[in-house]
Each structure stands twice: as C-alpha cells, then as structure tokens.
Design a protein around this motif. Structure first.
Motif, short mmCIF file in Angstrom:
data_model
loop_
_atom_site.label_atom_id
_atom_site.label_comp_id
_atom_site.label_asym_id
_atom_site.label_seq_id
_atom_site.Cartn_x
_atom_site.Cartn_y
_atom_site.Cartn_z
N MET A 197 2.54 3.03 -10.52
CA MET A 197 2.54 3.06 -9.08
C MET A 197 2.48 1.62 -8.57
O MET A 197 1.68 0.83 -9.02
CB MET A 197 1.33 3.87 -8.62
N LYS A 198 3.34 1.31 -7.63
CA LYS A 198 3.42 -0.04 -7.09
C LYS A 198 2.33 -0.28 -6.05
O LYS A 198 1.82 0.66 -5.44
CB LYS A 198 4.78 -0.25 -6.44
N LEU A 199 2.00 -1.55 -5.84
CA LEU A 199 0.97 -1.92 -4.87
C LEU A 199 1.32 -1.44 -3.48
O LEU A 199 0.45 -0.95 -2.75
CB LEU A 199 0.78 -3.45 -4.88
N GLU A 200 2.59 -1.52 -3.09
CA GLU A 200 3.01 -1.06 -1.77
C GLU A 200 2.70 0.42 -1.59
O GLU A 200 2.32 0.87 -0.51
CB GLU A 200 4.50 -1.29 -1.54
N GLU A 201 2.87 1.20 -2.66
CA GLU A 201 2.60 2.63 -2.60
C GLU A 201 1.10 2.90 -2.46
O GLU A 201 0.69 3.84 -1.77
CB GLU A 201 3.15 3.33 -3.84
N LEU A 202 0.28 2.07 -3.12
CA LEU A 202 -1.17 2.23 -3.01
C LEU A 202 -1.67 1.90 -1.61
O LEU A 202 -2.62 2.49 -1.12
CB LEU A 202 -1.89 1.33 -4.02
N PRO A 226 0.10 4.40 4.01
CA PRO A 226 -0.66 5.54 4.54
C PRO A 226 -0.12 6.85 3.98
O PRO A 226 1.04 6.96 3.59
CB PRO A 226 -0.43 5.45 6.05
N CYS A 227 -0.97 7.84 3.96
CA CYS A 227 -0.59 9.17 3.48
C CYS A 227 0.47 9.75 4.40
O CYS A 227 0.31 9.75 5.63
CB CYS A 227 -1.83 10.07 3.46
N PRO A 228 1.56 10.29 3.86
CA PRO A 228 2.60 10.88 4.71
C PRO A 228 2.15 12.18 5.38
O PRO A 228 2.72 12.60 6.37
CB PRO A 228 3.75 11.13 3.75
N LYS A 229 1.10 12.79 4.87
CA LYS A 229 0.62 14.06 5.40
C LYS A 229 -0.38 13.86 6.54
O LYS A 229 -0.29 14.52 7.57
CB LYS A 229 0.00 14.86 4.28
N CYS A 230 -1.37 12.92 6.36
CA CYS A 230 -2.43 12.78 7.37
C CYS A 230 -2.58 11.36 7.93
O CYS A 230 -3.30 11.17 8.89
CB CYS A 230 -3.77 13.25 6.81
N GLY A 231 -1.93 10.36 7.30
CA GLY A 231 -1.98 9.00 7.79
C GLY A 231 -3.14 8.17 7.27
O GLY A 231 -3.23 6.97 7.54
N SER A 232 -4.04 8.75 6.49
CA SER A 232 -5.18 8.02 5.94
C SER A 232 -4.72 7.02 4.87
O SER A 232 -3.75 7.26 4.17
CB SER A 232 -6.18 9.01 5.31
N LYS A 233 -5.43 5.91 4.75
CA LYS A 233 -5.12 4.93 3.71
C LYS A 233 -6.13 4.98 2.56
O LYS A 233 -6.03 4.20 1.62
CB LYS A 233 -5.08 3.53 4.30
N ASP A 234 -7.10 5.89 2.63
CA ASP A 234 -8.11 6.03 1.59
C ASP A 234 -7.58 6.92 0.47
O ASP A 234 -7.11 8.02 0.72
CB ASP A 234 -9.38 6.64 2.16
N LYS A 235 -7.69 6.40 -0.76
CA LYS A 235 -7.17 7.13 -1.91
C LYS A 235 -8.22 7.20 -3.01
O LYS A 235 -9.10 6.35 -3.09
CB LYS A 235 -5.91 6.46 -2.44
N ILE A 236 -8.12 8.21 -3.86
CA ILE A 236 -8.99 8.39 -5.01
C ILE A 236 -8.13 8.31 -6.26
O ILE A 236 -7.10 8.97 -6.35
CB ILE A 236 -9.70 9.75 -4.96
N ALA A 237 -8.57 7.50 -7.23
CA ALA A 237 -7.86 7.38 -8.50
C ALA A 237 -8.57 8.23 -9.55
O ALA A 237 -9.77 8.09 -9.76
CB ALA A 237 -7.82 5.93 -8.95
N GLN A 238 -7.83 9.13 -10.18
CA GLN A 238 -8.35 9.92 -11.29
C GLN A 238 -7.90 9.21 -12.55
O GLN A 238 -6.71 9.01 -12.76
CB GLN A 238 -7.75 11.34 -11.26
N ARG A 239 -8.85 8.80 -13.40
CA ARG A 239 -8.47 8.07 -14.61
C ARG A 239 -9.32 8.50 -15.78
O ARG A 239 -10.39 9.07 -15.61
CB ARG A 239 -8.57 6.57 -14.38
N ARG A 240 -8.81 8.20 -16.97
CA ARG A 240 -9.50 8.54 -18.21
C ARG A 240 -9.83 7.25 -18.93
O ARG A 240 -8.95 6.42 -19.19
CB ARG A 240 -8.59 9.41 -19.08
#
Length: 69
Positions: A1-6, A9-23
């Motif tokens: 995932m590119k930095l611009e994508e991170l 804003p969310c296309p659904k609600c406009g929020s810029k807050d994201k959660i990363a699921q990682r192992r």
C-alpha cells in the motif's frame, strides 16, 4: 500500500483514521507482516494482503466485517 493511499480519506465516510491489522514475525516484535488496513470509523477495508493463505484471509475478512458490519 502506497503512502498516498494511507493518507487518503475513506471513500465511504471521509475519515482519515485507519487501523492496521498485522502479524508479528519474531519474538522481538521488530518485524511484522501487514494483513489488512481498514477505516477506524466505518470499517471500510482499504487493503488485504494478497499473499495470505485463502482460509486465513477469509477468516480475517469475516472478523473485520463483523466488527463494523
């Protein structure tokens, strides 16, 4: 995932807050594999690791969708 994508804003609600699921990959918690990135507000899924085992990927998607479904 590119930095611009991170940063986008969310296309659904406009929020810029994201959660990363990682192992975590080692005992020192220094290396991790990204499994998914989702919107913190509405649960929109931006990214799912295409190299995941199909069963593991299905389980992760079901878990993510259940939280914000």
């Amino acid at each position: 995932m590119k930095l611009e994508e991170l940063l986008a804003p969310c296309p659904k609600c406009g929020s810029k807050d994201k959660i990363a699921q990682r192992r975590l990959l080692d005992n020192h918690r220094a290396h991790a594999e990204m499994n998914a990135v989702k919107c913190e507000e509405c649960g929109y899924i931006f990214f799912v690791n295409e190299n995941m085992d199909p069963d593991e990927k299905k389980q992760l998607l079901n878990e993510l969708n259940k939280i914000h479904g």
